[in-house]
Design a protein around this motif. Structure first.
Motif, PDB file in Angstrom:
ATOM      1  N   LYS A   1      -3.116  80.004  78.256  1.00 31.60           N
ATOM      2  CA  LYS A   1      -4.200  79.032  78.150  1.00 31.60           C
ATOM      3  C   LYS A   1      -4.985  79.247  76.864  1.00 31.60           C
ATOM      4  CE  LYS A   1      -8.218  77.224  80.644  1.00 31.60           C
ATOM      5  NZ  LYS A   1      -9.060  77.331  81.876  1.00 31.60           N
ATOM      6  N   ALA A   2      -5.266  80.504  76.543  1.00 32.28           N
ATOM      7  CA  ALA A   2      -5.987  80.818  75.306  1.00 32.28           C
ATOM      8  C   ALA A   2      -5.141  80.452  74.087  1.00 32.28           C
ATOM      9  CB  ALA A   2      -6.339  82.306  75.279  1.00 32.28           C
ATOM     10  N   PHE A   3      -3.843  80.697  74.157  1.00 35.02           N
ATOM     11  CA  PHE A   3      -2.927  80.365  73.055  1.00 35.02           C
ATOM     12  C   PHE A   3      -2.944  78.863  72.781  1.00 35.02           C
ATOM     13  CE2 PHE A   3       1.200  79.023  71.462  1.00 35.02           C
ATOM     14  CZ  PHE A   3       1.438  79.909  70.420  1.00 35.02           C
ATOM     15  N   LEU A   4      -2.894  78.065  73.832  1.00 29.90           N
ATOM     16  CA  LEU A   4      -2.887  76.615  73.666  1.00 29.90           C
ATOM     17  C   LEU A   4      -4.209  76.111  73.098  1.00 29.90           C
ATOM     18  CD1 LEU A   4      -1.029  75.527  76.933  1.00 29.90           C
ATOM     19  CD2 LEU A   4      -0.208  75.266  74.581  1.00 29.90           C
ATOM     20  N   GLN A   5      -5.302  76.686  73.554  1.00 27.63           N
ATOM     21  CA  GLN A   5      -6.617  76.275  73.035  1.00 27.63           C
ATOM     22  C   GLN A   5      -6.738  76.581  71.550  1.00 27.63           C
ATOM     23  OE1 GLN A   5      -9.270  78.409  75.668  1.00 27.63           O
ATOM     24  NE2 GLN A   5      -9.455  76.669  77.085  1.00 27.63           N
ATOM     25  N   GLU A   6      -6.307  77.783  71.162  1.00 25.86           N
ATOM     26  CA  GLU A   6      -6.408  78.173  69.762  1.00 25.86           C
ATOM     27  C   GLU A   6      -5.445  77.381  68.890  1.00 25.86           C
ATOM     28  OE1 GLU A   6      -7.715  79.996  66.343  1.00 25.86           O
ATOM     29  OE2 GLU A   6      -8.615  79.890  68.349  1.00 25.86           O
ATOM     30  N   SER A   7      -4.235  77.148  69.385  1.00 24.57           N
ATOM     31  CA  SER A   7      -3.262  76.388  68.592  1.00 24.57           C
ATOM     32  C   SER A   7      -3.729  74.951  68.380  1.00 24.57           C
ATOM     33  CB  SER A   7      -1.891  76.400  69.274  1.00 24.57           C
ATOM     34  OG  SER A   7      -1.940  75.795  70.549  1.00 24.57           O
ATOM     35  N   THR A   8      -4.343  74.360  69.410  1.00 25.00           N
ATOM     36  CA  THR A   8      -4.870  72.996  69.265  1.00 25.00           C
ATOM     37  C   THR A   8      -5.984  72.969  68.228  1.00 25.00           C
ATOM     38  OG1 THR A   8      -4.320  72.471  71.563  1.00 25.00           O
ATOM     39  CG2 THR A   8      -5.959  71.075  70.481  1.00 25.00           C
ATOM     40  N   ALA A   9      -6.828  73.998  68.240  1.00 23.77           N
ATOM     41  CA  ALA A   9      -7.908  74.082  67.250  1.00 23.77           C
ATOM     42  C   ALA A   9      -7.356  74.190  65.830  1.00 23.77           C
ATOM     43  CB  ALA A   9      -8.801  75.284  67.561  1.00 23.77           C
ATOM     44  N   GLN A  10      -6.147  74.744  65.714  1.00 22.01           N
ATOM     45  CA  GLN A  10      -5.508  74.891  64.403  1.00 22.01           C
ATOM     46  C   GLN A  10      -4.669  73.674  64.027  1.00 22.01           C
ATOM     47  OE1 GLN A  10      -5.960  77.499  62.294  1.00 22.01           O
ATOM     48  NE2 GLN A  10      -7.422  78.364  63.747  1.00 22.01           N
ATOM     49  N   GLY A  11      -4.671  72.631  64.874  1.00 22.15           N
ATOM     50  CA  GLY A  11      -3.895  71.431  64.586  1.00 22.15           C
ATOM     51  C   GLY A  11      -2.447  71.519  65.010  1.00 22.15           C
ATOM     52  N   LEU A  12      -2.112  72.491  65.871  1.00 20.30           N
ATOM     53  CA  LEU A  12      -0.747  72.643  66.368  1.00 20.30           C
ATOM     54  C   LEU A  12      -0.708  72.098  67.793  1.00 20.30           C
ATOM     55  CD1 LEU A  12      -0.133  76.319  65.173  1.00 20.30           C
ATOM     56  CD2 LEU A  12       0.263  74.196  63.901  1.00 20.30           C
ATOM     57  N   THR A  13      -0.074  70.950  67.986  1.00 12.49           N
ATOM     58  CA  THR A  13      -0.100  70.291  69.290  1.00 12.49           C
ATOM     59  C   THR A  13       1.306  70.199  69.890  1.00 12.49           C
ATOM     60  OG1 THR A  13       0.204  68.064  68.379  1.00 12.49           O
ATOM     61  CG2 THR A  13      -2.050  68.902  68.523  1.00 12.49           C
ATOM     62  N   GLY A  14       1.353  69.896  71.191  1.00 10.92           N
ATOM     63  CA  GLY A  14       2.628  69.689  71.870  1.00 10.92           C
ATOM     64  C   GLY A  14       3.381  70.966  72.173  1.00 10.92           C
ATOM     65  N   LEU A  15       2.684  72.096  72.250  1.00 13.61           N
ATOM     66  CA  LEU A  15       3.353  73.379  72.452  1.00 13.61           C
ATOM     67  C   LEU A  15       3.509  73.760  73.923  1.00 13.61           C
ATOM     68  CD1 LEU A  15       1.712  75.409  69.559  1.00 13.61           C
ATOM     69  CD2 LEU A  15       4.171  75.064  69.868  1.00 13.61           C
ATOM     70  N   LYS A  16       2.834  73.075  74.812  1.00 13.99           N
ATOM     71  CA  LYS A  16       2.920  73.446  76.225  1.00 13.99           C
ATOM     72  C   LYS A  16       4.322  73.196  76.743  1.00 13.99           C
ATOM     73  CE  LYS A  16       0.663  72.854  80.706  1.00 13.99           C
ATOM     74  NZ  LYS A  16      -0.408  72.156  81.465  1.00 13.99           N
ATOM     75  N   GLY A  17       4.888  74.179  77.461  1.00 17.05           N
ATOM     76  CA  GLY A  17       6.240  74.067  77.983  1.00 17.05           C
ATOM     77  C   GLY A  17       6.351  73.025  79.079  1.00 17.05           C
ATOM     78  N   HIS A  18       7.591  72.666  79.399  1.00 24.04           N
ATOM     79  CA  HIS A  18       7.853  71.698  80.452  1.00 24.04           C
ATOM     80  C   HIS A  18       7.297  72.212  81.772  1.00 24.04           C
ATOM     81  CE1 HIS A  18      10.220  69.161  83.254  1.00 24.04           C
ATOM     82  NE2 HIS A  18      10.293  68.308  82.232  1.00 24.04           N
ATOM     83  N   ARG A  19       6.820  71.303  82.598  1.00 25.56           N
ATOM     84  CA  ARG A  19       6.169  71.695  83.859  1.00 25.56           C
ATOM     85  C   ARG A  19       7.086  72.508  84.772  1.00 25.56           C
ATOM     86  NH1 ARG A  19       7.454  66.407  83.840  1.00 25.56           N
ATOM     87  NH2 ARG A  19       8.811  65.590  85.489  1.00 25.56           N
ATOM     88  N   SER A  20       8.414  72.308  84.653  1.00 19.78           N
ATOM     89  CA  SER A  20       9.336  73.027  85.532  1.00 19.78           C
ATOM     90  C   SER A  20       9.588  74.460  85.086  1.00 19.78           C
ATOM     91  CB  SER A  20      10.679  72.288  85.598  1.00 19.78           C
ATOM     92  OG  SER A  20      11.306  72.286  84.320  1.00 19.78           O
ATOM     93  N   LEU A  21       9.256  74.781  83.823  1.00 19.36           N
ATOM     94  CA  LEU A  21       9.539  76.120  83.289  1.00 19.36           C
ATOM     95  C   LEU A  21       8.288  76.870  82.903  1.00 19.36           C
ATOM     96  CD1 LEU A  21      11.957  77.948  82.497  1.00 19.36           C
ATOM     97  CD2 LEU A  21      11.775  77.022  80.186  1.00 19.36           C
ATOM     98  N   GLY A  22       7.278  76.147  82.434  1.00 18.98           N
ATOM     99  CA  GLY A  22       6.063  76.805  81.973  1.00 18.98           C
ATOM    100  C   GLY A  22       6.237  77.379  80.594  1.00 18.98           C
TER     101      GLY A  22
END
Length: 412
Positions: free
Chosen positions: A383-404
């Motif tokens: 969760k922290a990784f996704l928040q920080e990556s979004t702040a850096q302009g890196l989007t779409g990194l969250k894995g598929h819901r079936s795998l995480g």
């Protein structure tokens, strides 16, 4: 608000498109070629639409070195979910081709209504009951869905799971079983595999040796889903009977699917069996819009195809040809491989923080799946990784819901 240049999008699909292609497409939506009408307002029956299709076909053939004895079809319906039309269409068409071959073997030169020859119909029905199989290599979520669709249409007795990665990997995907363990049928209607499993980060390193044609040029009927790695490496097209892929990952917009099929599976060489015959055999009858011969006969314009989607795909192809001339897809492959290696090297440099999910021997070059494990609290760390990556302009990194986990699309 961030501008387009501030964002690096890693989503697996719909994926990012070149900005200049989108700018050109935006103009075309308002006024295409100074016609006073936007491209989406022109009839799909117009010469303008046919020209867009023909040019896109020609450029795709140039990019991938598609031989002249293959046809390129633009269709709707994808693979499954946004992408189950072709999972179904492949079954309908290649089972039909198998039945046509068996019909010729059984009936020979016998003419007339099949119902007038009950003994031959019974012989053909027995061949269907005993011998009709579709082989599936299940190496991830998409191939599993494809096999499930085949079973839904035909019933389990006609489906052969020739390999299942979960059986040799603790119930999870992430490997490709050794070919020595594949249980291929003797005369399958086709063998299906997904060349790159988007969700699971698994990619076939090359064309499977078990499916290679023999010295006489004959071999299994091979159908591959290349939705997520098309245009990222050179393809031995002649080894495939058909290749299909959705446009939304590497070629264009969601809404159009491309089928590259050997012409020997189309009229006049072979035609789909009659509706009456398929009913006699208790086999499913395809919707007309899923019949490859119908789409081919009408140059992809049997029904109202989205010409705008084909246009965007065509502009992407033009850009690829201009950017990577004269080496075409081989040059794009070199770029893809280099980017994949950079990302894998960065992840592997911090083993205490990241864990790559699939086995190293079959890691995808285009869908890099990993977990963030720092501190042992995976959910909080990710969760922290996704928040920080979004702040850096890196989007779409969250894995598929079936795998995480994380899912990094190799941005080309």
């Amino acid at each position: 608000m961030p501008s387009r240049s501030d964002i690096t999008h890693f989503g697996a699909g719909p994926a990012s498109l070149p900005t200049d292609v989108l700018e050109e497409a935006a103009k075309a939506l308002l006024d295409y070629n100074a016609t006073g009408l936007g491209i989406a307002e022109h009839s799909h029956r117009s010469p303008l639409a046919a020209d867009i299709i023909n040019q896109a076909k020609a450029d795709l053939a140039t990019c991938l070195d598609i031989p002249d004895d293959y046809e390129i079809l633009f269709m709707q319906g994808g693979g499954t979910v946004y992408d189950s039309g072709q999972f179904s269409a492949a079954v309908y068409n290649f089972v039909g081709a198998w039945v046509a071959r068996k019909h010729k073997e059984v009936f020979g030169d016998t003419q007339g209504d099949p119902a007038d020859h009950p003994e031959l119909i019974q012989q053909l029905k027995q061949a269907v009951d005993n011998d009709l199989r579709i082989d599936y290599l299940v190496t991830g979520s998409w191939s599993q869905k494809a096999s499930a669709e085949g079973e839904r249409l035909l019933g389990s007795k006609h489906i052969n799971i020739a390999a299942d990665a979960r059986k040799t990997n603790g119930g999870k995907f992430g490997t490709i079983p050794d070919e020595s363990n594949w249980k291929l049928s003797k005369d399958a209607a086709f063998v299906y595999f997904c060349d790159n499993e988007t969700v699971d980060g698994v990619e076939f390193p090359g064309f499977p040796k078990s499916l290679e044609p023999g010295p006489d040029g004959n071999g299994p009927v091979v159908v591959a889903d290349m939705s997520s790695n098309i245009l990222t490496r050179k393809i031995p097209v002649r080894k495939f009977s058909a290749i299909f892929f959705g446009a939304q990952k590497n070629l264009g917009l969601t809404g159009v699917t491309v089928v590259v099929i050997r012409k020997s599976f189309l009229p006049p060489i072979i035609s789909q069996p009659s509706v009456a015959l398929m009913r006699h055999l208790a086999l499913p009858i395809p919707p007309v819009i899923f019949q490859y011969e119908t789409i081919a006969k009408n140059n992809s314009l049997y029904n109202t195809l989205s010409i705008f989607d084909v246009y965007v795909a065509g502009r992407v192809l033009k850009k690829l040809l201009q950017t990577y001339n004269p080496n075409k897809v081989e040059a794009q492959q070199a770029v893809t491989d280099k980017k994949a290696q950079l990302i894998y090297d960065a992840i592997e440099a911090f083993p205490e923080v990241y864990k790559i999910i699939p086995n190293a021997a079959v890691r995808s070059r285009v869908n890099i799946c990993f977990r963030v494990t720092k501190g042992g609290e995976v959910d909080a760390a990710e969760k922290a990784f996704l928040q920080e990556s979004t702040a850096q302009g890196l989007t779409g990194l969250k894995g598929h819901r079936s795998l995480g986990g994380m899912h990094s699309q190799n941005v080309s």
